[in-house]
Design an enzyme around this catalytic site. Structure first.
Site, PDB file in Angstrom:
ATOM      1  CE  LYS A 209      50.583  46.690  41.553  1.00 35.96           C
ATOM      2  NZ  LYS A 209      51.216  46.390  40.260  1.00 35.96           N
ATOM      3  CD  GLU A 243      48.692  36.710  44.486  1.00 38.96           C
ATOM      4  OE1 GLU A 243      49.706  36.724  43.767  1.00 38.96           O
ATOM      5  OE2 GLU A 243      48.717  36.439  45.698  1.00 38.96           O
ATOM      6  CG  ASP A 262      52.406  37.460  51.280  1.00 40.36           C
ATOM      7  OD1 ASP A 262      53.527  37.994  51.351  1.00 40.36           O
ATOM      8  OD2 ASP A 262      51.936  37.008  50.213  1.00 40.36           O
ATOM      9  CG  HIS A 267      50.323  44.640  49.390  1.00 41.51           C
ATOM     10  ND1 HIS A 267      51.464  45.409  49.371  1.00 41.51           N
ATOM     11  CD2 HIS A 267      50.686  43.429  48.908  1.00 41.51           C
ATOM     12  CE1 HIS A 267      52.467  44.683  48.894  1.00 41.51           C
ATOM     13  NE2 HIS A 267      52.019  43.485  48.624  1.00 41.51           N
ATOM     14  CE  LYS A 365      50.048  33.474  47.514  1.00 48.31           C
ATOM     15  NZ  LYS A 365      50.315  34.386  46.381  1.00 48.31           N
TER      16      LYS A 365
END
Length: 514
Positions: A209, A243, A262, A267, A365
């Site tokens: 990114k 998210e 995850d 990340h 999430k």
């Protein structure tokens, strides 16, 4: 204008060492395993077309699909076409599509079928002869890690992993890189038996990114930031990936994995390393990776993991004005699952620069909004020559690097409110990529695929970084496992469980509301 002659002036993927020339890949092909998966259809195929449309792929570039389907080359082409029409970021151009699709090939078969890989080897040789790919082939394993060993063994047996003189063969691996330190090492040994270290590209799409790379420019190209980028001035750092969606149809992958494995292991720890690392000698891959590894090796876990970590699971709630179900109501999720959909952890870095500065990492999430950001929050001024009432609404200075969705940088500082009285209040100064530059930022997979074809590895973590990340996360996962079924619930649409707020309140701090 033909694709190969796209102006470098409007090309965000141009070679930074020579602004006159775009970074165009040489003769090559990409062999894609897992062409029927979401990643291939939603990200990889559109990215390949967008690269071609920008003139960054060679005329003879070829895309080979491998899957257990009874398809001909034309059938595979239809799948790519539908993906491109739906997902590509650049306008559809018939001449570009016609040129690109001439290089499409499809090989049917299963991962354990030697005949299928023999046919793949024959297809690759034909591409060298017919398309001029020059023996240069990258193998993209967009498949579950459980199949890595089988595919690598077949690539080696069929000779596909061995380059001819003057050419190259590379392998691209998607996360997850194992589910703990032991499995990560096993995966690395499997791949290392077939491909040398400099031919292995581990994809972490966040590192592709634009704003993540701008973090390096922000720190090392500007004198105003680096002198205060340390424990003398920084109070703490918050790294967030939130998210607003649930797991969707990913229950088969997600349940049993969870938010920490995850997102945090790859990340967020990569973002931490880029935020905290020392200036590299150069931005060559070895120098950049070396500085990131130093940071990861210096990370220290909280003494009390019960107080320094938090985990939760989204429950029924409201998201975007609609009522949504909880995690345990999702299709494919076990009714008594204790997999976390929210994870937060406090880390410290035992270096001279960062001693005493906590780094708070969180991901989840079904949170309040979709956002990924790095917030460097500064200490308050040691002395304020104002009346207390003049600074009641004054907080702490902060530099916030927004990774997604609105890429840019925000600075928060105090300014006088207009009027006769002295009153200081927080204001923000905002830089957005979309407003500051006329050229659009490339999608992360465009940059990463091009870097694979060019053989430029700075953005790809090597196995040492992966193993260091698991060394950080494994003790946390083991602690959570010992707690059995204890996991906090949080309503969908909120910002996580109460235990996450308590983690910050114990330190006298609060989570940012992006």
């Amino acid at each position: 204008m033909s694709p190969a002659r796209v102006s470098a002036t409007h090309n965000p993927l141009r070679d930074p060492r020579d602004k006159r020339l775009p970074r165009i890949a040489g003769p090559s092909s990409l062999v894609l395993f897992g062409v029927t998966g979401d990643l291939a259809r939603k990200k990889l195929m559109p990215a390949i077309y967008d690269l071609a449309n920008r003139g960054l792929l060679p005329p003879g570039f070829s895309l080979v699909g491998f899957a257990r389907r009874d398809w001909a080359d034309q059938d595979f082409g239809k799948v790519v076409y539908e993906s491109v029409k739906e997902r590509s970021r650049t306008p559809f151009r018939e001449d570009v599509w016609r040129s690109l699709s001439e290089g499409f090939r499809f090989v049917p078969g299963t991962f354990d079928d030697p005949k299928a890989f023999d046919l793949l080897a024959e297809t690759v040789r034909e591409l060298d002869e017919q398309r001029g790919t020059g023996g240069n082939h990258a193998f993209y394993l967009s498949i579950p890690p459980s199949f890595f060993a089988t595919v690598c063994e077949q690539l080696q047996r069929s000779g596909l992993s061995t380059p001819t003189p003057g050419s190259w063969r590379r392998v691209v691996i998607e996360k997850p890189f194992g589910h703990d330190l032991t499995s990560a090492r096993e995966l690395n040994e499997i791949v290392a038996e077939v491909f040398p270290a400099d031919s292995v590209f581990r994809i972490d799409h966040y590192l592709g990114k634009e704003t993540v790379q701008n973090l390096l420019a922000l720190r090392f190209a500007n004198q105003m930031f680096e002198p205060v980028w340390n424990s003398h001035y920084v109070d703490h750092v918050q790294i967030t990936m939130a998210e607003d969606i649930g797991i969707g149809g990913r229950a088969g992958y997600y349940d049993g994995i969870g938010a920490a494995r995850d997102v945090i292991q790859n990340h967020l720890l990569q973002l931490l390393a880029l935020t905290a690392m020392e200036e590299p000698v150069s931005f060559d891959a070895d120098h950049l990776r070396s500085e990131k590894e130093k940071v990861l090796s210096a990370v220290r876990l909280p003494r009390d993991l019960a107080e320094g970590t938090a985990r939760g699971q989204y429950a029924r709630g409201w998201q975007g004005g609609e009522e949504v179900g909880g995690y345990l109501e999702e299709d494919g999720v076990a009714t008594r699952s204790t997999t976390e959909t929210y994870a937060a952890v406090k880390l410290e870095i035992d270096t001279r620069r960062w001693a005493g500065v906590p780094f708070y990492l969180r991901t989840g999430k079904r949170l309040g909004k979709r956002v990924t950001e790095i917030a460097v929050v500064f200490k308050k001024a040691p002395h304020l020559p104002f009346a207390d009432t003049a600074t009641e609404e004054l907080g702490q200075n902060a530099v916030v690097i927004r990774v997604q969705p609105d890429e840019g940088v925000t600075m928060r500082f105090g300014a006088k409110v207009p009027g006769a009285q002295m009153e200081v209040r927080d204001v923000t100064m905002d830089f957005g990529y979309g407003r500051a530059f006329t050229e659009s930022s490339p999608e992360a997979y465009e940059r990463l695929i091009l870097d694979v074809l060019l053989g430029e590895p700075p953005l790809f973590p090597r196995h040492e970084e992966v193993e260091l990340s698991w060394k950080i996360l494994d003790p946390i996962e083991e602690f959570w496992a010992k707690q059995g079924g204890r996991i906090d619930q949080y309503p969908s649409g909120t910002w996580g469980p109460s235990s996450a707020d308590a983690l910050m309140h114990r330190d006298g701090r609060e989570w940012r509301l992006p």
